[in-house]
Write a protein that holds these residues in place. Structure first.
Motif, PDB file in Angstrom:
ATOM      1  N   ALA A  71       0.852  -1.185   0.000  1.00  0.00           N
ATOM      2  CA  ALA A  71       0.000   0.000   0.000  1.00  0.00           C
ATOM      3  C   ALA A  71       0.889   1.236   0.000  1.00  0.00           C
ATOM      4  CB  ALA A  71      -0.912  -0.003   1.222  1.00  0.00           C
ATOM      5  N   ASN A 102      -0.497   0.592  -5.644  1.00  0.00           N
ATOM      6  CA  ASN A 102      -0.257  -0.757  -5.104  1.00  0.00           C
ATOM      7  C   ASN A 102       0.876  -1.380  -5.894  1.00  0.00           C
ATOM      8  OD1 ASN A 102      -0.252  -3.361  -4.149  1.00  0.00           O
ATOM      9  ND2 ASN A 102      -2.402  -3.792  -4.575  1.00  0.00           N
ATOM     10  N   VAL A 111      -6.877  -0.735   3.484  1.00  0.00           N
ATOM     11  CA  VAL A 111      -6.577  -1.873   2.615  1.00  0.00           C
ATOM     12  C   VAL A 111      -7.635  -2.938   2.839  1.00  0.00           C
ATOM     13  CG1 VAL A 111      -4.887  -3.643   2.006  1.00  0.00           C
ATOM     14  CG2 VAL A 111      -4.100  -1.394   2.817  1.00  0.00           C
ATOM     15  N   THR A 171       6.085   1.105   0.878  1.00  0.00           N
ATOM     16  CA  THR A 171       4.981   0.606   1.693  1.00  0.00           C
ATOM     17  C   THR A 171       4.723   1.514   2.883  1.00  0.00           C
ATOM     18  OG1 THR A 171       5.594  -1.638   1.075  1.00  0.00           O
ATOM     19  CG2 THR A 171       4.125  -1.393   2.956  1.00  0.00           C
ATOM     20  N   GLY A 201       1.134  -2.176   5.940  1.00  0.00           N
ATOM     21  CA  GLY A 201       0.695  -2.030   4.556  1.00  0.00           C
ATOM     22  C   GLY A 201       1.054  -3.155   3.619  1.00  0.00           C
ATOM     23  N   LEU A 226      -7.441  -0.466  -2.356  1.00  0.00           N
ATOM     24  CA  LEU A 226      -6.929   0.603  -1.508  1.00  0.00           C
ATOM     25  C   LEU A 226      -7.822   1.824  -1.655  1.00  0.00           C
ATOM     26  CD1 LEU A 226      -3.093   0.546  -2.395  1.00  0.00           C
ATOM     27  CD2 LEU A 226      -4.339  -0.935  -0.820  1.00  0.00           C
TER      28      LEU A 226
END
Length: 404
Positions: free
Chosen positions: A192, A224, A295, A338, A348, A379
């Motif tokens: 993420a 992502n 997420v 991340t 993440g 996301l």
């Protein structure tokens, strides 16, 4: 509710106005659009209808010309768009040009020139260090607090939200295996992140200082960076990520301009090590952003990483990636790395959430260590806006499908 009248509290109200590229269903013609609620404004058609001097930037099939136009043009166009969707005198002209999102196809909003990914979250980096170097005296590598670590990715496999992600194949070798094997990744993961979109290029040989961040970066989007952990683990010594990362990077169809995020700017975490002058931001304007990310896997929220905890800012990342004289191009995209917070439900990546598969996630449709075919990862995010509003970021979603 008529499209001109966005509901109070809508995160995509006139205080936001992110940019994208769309085509009406049944048409192949791509147009620059601006999101308003659950509609998209045909920005080029609006500019033409109102005799705007910005028609040459908006009546295009890509955001490229607008990105390259620079900060003054970005601000001028945003003011004009805000007036077009809020001033009653424009309603008769604008309302027919607002199309329901359900009646358009969204595309990658700009041509990605180069792609760079960073490793800017201390929480994420420490978690990874603890997983793979549990006996190390410090879970961070010696250089981590001195520079934003990054790598160059593959621009050609950056795809727009909604694009299926084919499970990658490659070599993998577990520590106990006698030899590597070839096949589909069995440890497919997500990262993420937040992506930053470069508008104005720079000249080769001229680094971009921290103070010039907002002169070059147009806006941001969710990102992502899909990761095949097993392929990556076998290949990355000594040169770093390669096939384990290059198969797909998903980005939102909407780019939120930095001007929409003034209320979300925050000071980054306190620095614990002295920084070299080109990275020292103590006397610069705050360049962190308070973005609240969620997420979800198959509709079930598994993590809520806070972007405000990122140690290295986007301005520092831009300064570092150009300090050697590397030039910027319109459409360059760089990922934050991340995003992970200090709490377990703020991590993440599945690597962290499951502690490298040791602690499976309990989902309504079964346990997960890493992604299975058919899984859909989404996301979403929002940031504080003016007068207590929220600024929504366009979602990033992707479904894992098996390779052929």
């Amino acid at each position: 509710m008529p499209p001109f009248d966005v509901a109070e509290g809508d995160p995509f109200g006139p205080h936001n106005l992110p940019y994208g590229v769309f085509s009406p269903i049944g048409s192949v013609e791509r147009r620059v659009g601006v999101r308003l609620g659950d509609h998209v404004l045909d920005a080029g058609a609006a500019a033409q209808a109102l005799g705007s001097p910005y028609t040459s930037l908006l009546a295009r099939p890509s955001l490229g010309p607008l990105l390259a136009a620079g900060r003054t043009a970005w601000s001028d166009v945003r003011r004009a768009l805000t007036a077009w969707v809020t001033v009653p005198a424009h309603r008769e002209t604008i309302e027919p040009l607002l199309l329901p999102l359900s009646e358009v196809t969204l595309h990658l909003p700009f041509e990605v020139a180069d792609y760079v990914d960073f490793y800017a979250s201390e929480n994420h980096s420490r978690n990874v260090g603890r997983i793979f170097r549990p006996d190390a005296a410090d879970s961070l590598t010696p250089n981590w607090k001195h520079l934003p670590i990054g790598y160059h990715g593959r621009a050609g496999t950056v795809v727009v939200s909604g694009t299926d992600v084919v499970r990658p194949q490659g070599q993998r070798k577990a520590p106990t295996d006698p030899a590597p094997v070839f096949g589909p990744s069995v440890r497919l993961d997500i990262e993420a992140e937040v992506g930053f979109v470069v508008g104005v290029p720079s000249k080769m040989g001229r680094p971009v200082p921290l103070s010039a961040f907002r002169d070059h970066v147009f806006g941001l989007c969710l990102l992502n960076d899909w990761s095949a952990r097993d392929i990556q683990a076998w290949e990355y010594v000594p040169l770093g990520p390669f096939l384990g990362k290059s198969f797909a990077t998903s980005v939102s169809a909407w780019v939120t301009p930095l001007d929409a995020l003034e209320e979300a700017r925050v000071t980054p975490p306190e620095r614990t090590h002295p920084l070299l002058p080109y990275l020292e931001d103590a006397h610069e304007e705050p360049s962190g952003y308070d973005l609240r990310i969620s997420v979800a896997i198959n509709g079930h929220v598994v993590s809520e990483p806070p972007f405000s905890t990122m140690y290295w800012t986007a301005a520092q990342q831009l300064a570092h990636m150009t300090v050697n004289g590397a030039s910027l191009r319109t459409g360059d995209l760089y990922g934050s790395g991340t995003v992970s917070g200090p709490a377990e439900r703020e991590r993440g990546s599945l690597l962290e959430l499951t502690w490298n598969g040791r602690d499976p996630l309990e989902l309504p449709d079964g346990k997960r260590t890493f992604l299975e075919d058919g899984d859909v990862v989404t996301l979403t995010a929002w940031a504080p806006g003016p007068n207590g509003t929220r600024v929504g970021l366009g979602e990033v979603t992707g479904r894992v499908v098996p390779g052929s």
